[in-house]
Scaffold this active site. Structure first.
Site, PDB file in Angstrom:
ATOM      1  N   ALA A 112       0.966  -1.221   0.062  1.00 10.32           N
ATOM      2  CA  ALA A 112      -0.070  -0.119   0.016  1.00 10.32           C
ATOM      3  C   ALA A 112       0.946   1.242  -0.159  1.00 10.32           C
ATOM      4  CB  ALA A 112      -0.902  -0.020   1.226  1.00 10.32           C
ATOM      5  N   PRO A 113       0.487   2.488  -0.637  1.00 11.40           N
ATOM      6  CA  PRO A 113       1.175   3.733  -0.557  1.00 11.40           C
ATOM      7  C   PRO A 113       1.642   4.243   0.619  1.00 11.40           C
ATOM      8  CG  PRO A 113      -1.174   4.009  -1.339  1.00 11.40           C
ATOM      9  CD  PRO A 113      -0.881   2.676  -1.119  1.00 11.40           C
ATOM     10  N   ARG A 114       0.959   3.819   1.849  1.00 10.73           N
ATOM     11  CA  ARG A 114       1.454   4.339   2.995  1.00 10.73           C
ATOM     12  C   ARG A 114       2.678   3.629   3.533  1.00 10.73           C
ATOM     13  NH1 ARG A 114      -3.094   1.418   3.940  1.00 10.73           N
ATOM     14  NH2 ARG A 114      -3.069  -0.530   5.214  1.00 10.73           N
ATOM     15  N   TYR A 115       3.132   2.433   2.822  1.00  9.96           N
ATOM     16  CA  TYR A 115       4.332   1.885   3.444  1.00  9.96           C
ATOM     17  C   TYR A 115       5.651   1.879   2.366  1.00  9.96           C
ATOM     18  CZ  TYR A 115       0.807  -0.701   6.128  1.00  9.96           C
ATOM     19  OH  TYR A 115      -0.297  -1.203   6.928  1.00  9.96           O
ATOM     20  N   THR A 116       5.223   2.546   1.387  1.00 12.06           N
ATOM     21  CA  THR A 116       6.606   2.466   0.366  1.00 12.06           C
ATOM     22  C   THR A 116       6.713   4.227   0.032  1.00 12.06           C
ATOM     23  OG1 THR A 116       4.965   2.820  -1.640  1.00 12.06           O
ATOM     24  CG2 THR A 116       5.547   0.519  -1.166  1.00 12.06           C
TER      25      THR A 116
END
Length: 743
Positions: free
Chosen positions: A128-132
């Site tokens: 998910a974009p919150r992790y990358t």
């Protein structure tokens, strides 16, 4: 009196629809939608980007992500929505494809941290974009070069709160370096990637020779190059068609290696146009249907070291033959269908490589000219200010007095304008000079720049008006880009002539059989079922069995002749026969030369490092040659120079394990040696070394080996441990057979 009919709005609309021709409907309703999808979504433009790519990268550029640390992908996605209102999921999917982690591009635009999936797997989902985390790769400096110097047009975004570029001023032909696939309404685009260094070379050549042909361009841009590597079947005519028309197919193949220790095939790279899931699904079907019995297991072994798909093989399976079959039946060989549709000035066009590069050159010349015009305006403005500064040099005290004696701040600029006869812009500049700089030294140093500025302005004007000078500037930029960013090709070439085609399944029905070669050159292939019914062989008078093998119908055959030639065939090339027939005359079947005889046959399904052929000649010399030296690419059926012709051949012996050799001379002497003493030579025509010492006029007459030696008498006194050796007196018994018999 009749009632007036009430006409409703819906009735009017229905009447209009009924009376509207279909051509008008398409033109007014369908075409605007179709053009919107082409222009605003699916088809790339000359800079090599679709609008979604361009909006994302420009947002990251304005966020300052060319330098500094990475930021969360969610932050970038949120900021991009100011330009691209299609939803966060679509924006993130676009970003994933541009990242280094996804491995889609030869030259990624986004430096990434975290899990971004892989282009060769549909099941490996990105985090998910919150992790990358992401930032722009340094390579992006080349796609934004000149964007802050009015190199391209800027237009308002969808709500008029900010502006965005219509194109990015890429300083290299990114349209050919980054792959692109898009499906619009009634039109599609599929552009493969090419090697950056080759594209730079080809573009430079075209800039210097505008009439360059597609044939010549192939010498510079040799073929597509894909991030996934693999092999490209190099068919020059096919490539030339793609280069000229912008359409055509390119055949790609997986790259593999054979692990002999574990008897498995490792697929290391696959065609760019397929995925590991498609391959495994197809292999599963073939195994289930019994069409891939050679495989015992297969599995996905992708890890941090990269891509790997492993096939475990049954014992005795030829890995190259199996791969030929897998190439034929699975997406391990796949076609990339080129369709070079792109937008030129807002209109879709199908172009070949030369035309694409011409359009990019036209576009890039325009960008450079706009950059230079921007620089020219800045230099003119600076020159104008310095000329105003030069006027106050004549009377600095007067300037200070005007400023000091002016009561109102608003009157300073008008009084300077009147006092020195300068315009408002010059007066504003002088009024803003710090008090410490109102001295002769500072002003003189400043106005010294006037002369150099005038030269620069003259040079810029000449460059702007001279397209050849602009093209030379583009060439120098391309040379810098190649030096800085070019990488070796990932996709290697394979010649179509080197490809072994897998036979059709119905051509090679497999069954156990016995292969027989007789002394007179007759060949028999007898099924085991037929042998169970009768093993009574029929031969011509004086004929007997020379070689016999129990094998299967898919075995490969090597036939050595007495004329230094080796013929290759397959057991399936011969019809099964009964033991009671003479068989096929091999010299006629294989096309032997006049008077040529078959002296040894060997059947095999695979060849290992311990397989050798021993040649012993009349002059007493001998040599061992690896059987692998007779393997050929393609479908060659005849090898000349199979062994040395320096002396007539006496024995040709297949050796898998060490065996005894009894070499008997015309003098009535013999030596008994281990076959390991015969030296190995990788050159097929090696003359060998002396094995038995012979006097003048003597020669080797017979060679016995293996189990045959037990039938020729007491050979203990003939045993030798070094070569060359002098033979001991010996007379063979009746049980001996000639040395050309292999089994």
């Amino acid at each position: 009196m009749a009632k007036k009919k009430k006409t409703t709005t819906s009735a009017i609309v229905e009447a209009e629809i009924e009376n509207q021709p279909i051509t008008d409907t398409i033109e007014k309703n369908y075409m605007p939608y179709a053009m919107s999808v082409m222009v605003s979504r699916a088809i790339p433009e000359i800079d090599g980007f679709k609008p979604s790519h361009r909006k994302l990268l420009y947002t990251m550029y304005k966020m300052g992500l060319m330098t500094g640390p990475r930021t969360k992908s969610a932050n970038v996605v949120g900021q991009t929505m100011k330009l691209n209102p299609h939803g966060d999921a679509a924006i993130y999917d676009t970003m994933v494809r541009l990242t280094r982690g996804n491995e889609t591009l030869l030259h990624p635009f986004v430096d990434s941290k975290g899990s971004f999936g892989k282009h060769y797997s549909t099941d490996m989902a990105c985090a998910a974009p919150r992790y990358t985390e992401v930032k722009l790769d340094s390579f992006c400096g080349e796609i934004f070069r000149g964007i802050d110097k009015d190199a391209v047009d800027m237009v308002p975004n969808y709500d008029n709160t900010m502006t965005e570029p219509t194109l990015l001023p890429t300083s290299f032909p990114n349209i050919l370096v980054s792959p692109n696939v898009g499906i619009a309404v009634g039109i599609a685009s599929k552009i493969c990637s090419f090697n950056l260094g080759e594209v730079c070379d080809g573009t430079i050549r075209l800039l210097r020779h505008p009439n360059l042909t597609a044939e010549k361009m192939l010498d510079y841009i040799k073929a597509p190059d894909f991030a996934g590597g693999g092999y490209l079947v190099y068919d020059r005519e096919k490539l030339l068609s793609v280069y000229k028309t912008g359409k055509g197919n390119i055949t790609l193949r997986a790259r593999y290696s054979y692990d002999r220790d574990n008897n498995c095939i490792d697929i290391l790279q696959i065609p760019y146009s397929t995925s590991i899931e498609k391959i495994m699904s197809r292999v599963t079907e073939l195994v289930r249907d019994g069409k891939l019995r050679e495989i015992t297991d297969f599995r996905d072994e992708i890890d941090l070291s990269g891509f790997k798909l492993t096939f475990d093989l049954r014992s005795g399976v030829d890995p190259d033959a199996l791969m030929a079959k897998l190439y034929k039946l699975t997406p391990l060989e796949d076609d990339f269908s080129c369709n070079f549709n792109l937008l030129i000035d807002g209109s879709p066009r199908l172009l070949g490589i030369i035309d694409i590069l011409h359009e990019w050159i036209r576009f890039r010349v325009g960008c450079i000219r706009r950059e230079l015009t921007f620089d020219l305006a800045k230099k003119k403005d600076k020159l104008h200010l310095l000329r105003g500064l030069g006027k106050i040099l004549l009377d600095i005290d007067k300037a200070i007095k005007i400023i000091r004696e002016t009561e109102r701040e608003a009157d300073v600029v008008p009084r300077l304008m009147d006092g020195f006869r300068i315009d408002q812009i010059q007066a504003e500049y002088i009024a803003e000079i710090k008090l410490r700089h109102l001295n002769r030294e500072y002003i003189i140093n400043k106005i010294k720049e006037i002369e150099s500025l005038q030269k620069e302005i003259t040079d810029l004007k000449e460059t702007i008006g001279d397209e050849l000078r602009i093209k030379e500037l583009i060439i120098s930029q391309l040379q810098e880009i190649k030096k800085e960013y070019a990488t070796p090709r990932k996709t290697m070439f394979i010649d179509p002539a080197d490809i072994t085609e897998a036979p059709d399944e119905d051509e090679e029905e497999n069954y156990e059989c016995r292969i027989i070669l007789t002394e007179h050159g007759y060949f028999k292939k007898i099924t085991m079922q037929s042998l169970k019914r009768s093993e009574d062989h029929r031969f011509k008078e004086g004929d007997s069995i020379r070689n016999s093998y129990d094998t299967d119908n898919r075995a490969e055959l090597m036939i050595f002749s007495d004329k230094c030639q080796c013929y290759k065939a397959k057991a399936s090339d011969f019809e099964p026969q009964k033991a009671s027939v003479l068989g096929e005359y091999l010299p006629a079947k294989m096309g032997f030369d006049d008077g040529e005889r078959a002296i040894m046959l060997h059947a095999y399904s695979e060849i290992s490092d311990i397989d050798h052929v021993i040649f012993i000649f009349e002059n007493g010399k001998g040599v061992r040659v690896p059987l692998s030296a007779y393997l050929t690419k393609g479908t060659r059926r005849k090898l000349t120079g199979a062994y040395s012709d320096a002396s007539p051949i006496v024995a040709v012996i297949y050796e898998r394990e060490p065996t005894d050799l009894l070499i008997y001379s015309s003098e009535g002497r013999a030596i008994l040696i281990k076959s390991e003493l015969v030296p190995i030579k990788t050159t097929r025509t090696a003359a060998g070394v002396q094995l038995i010492n012979l006097k003048s006029g003597q020669k080797v007459e017979h060679v016995y080996f293996g189990d045959m030696i037990a039938g020729v008498g007491d050979t203990s006194k003939c045993r030798k441990h070094k070569i060359p050796a002098t033979g001991a007196a010996f007379t063979p018994g009746d049980g001996g057979q000639l040395g050309m018999i292999v089994e």
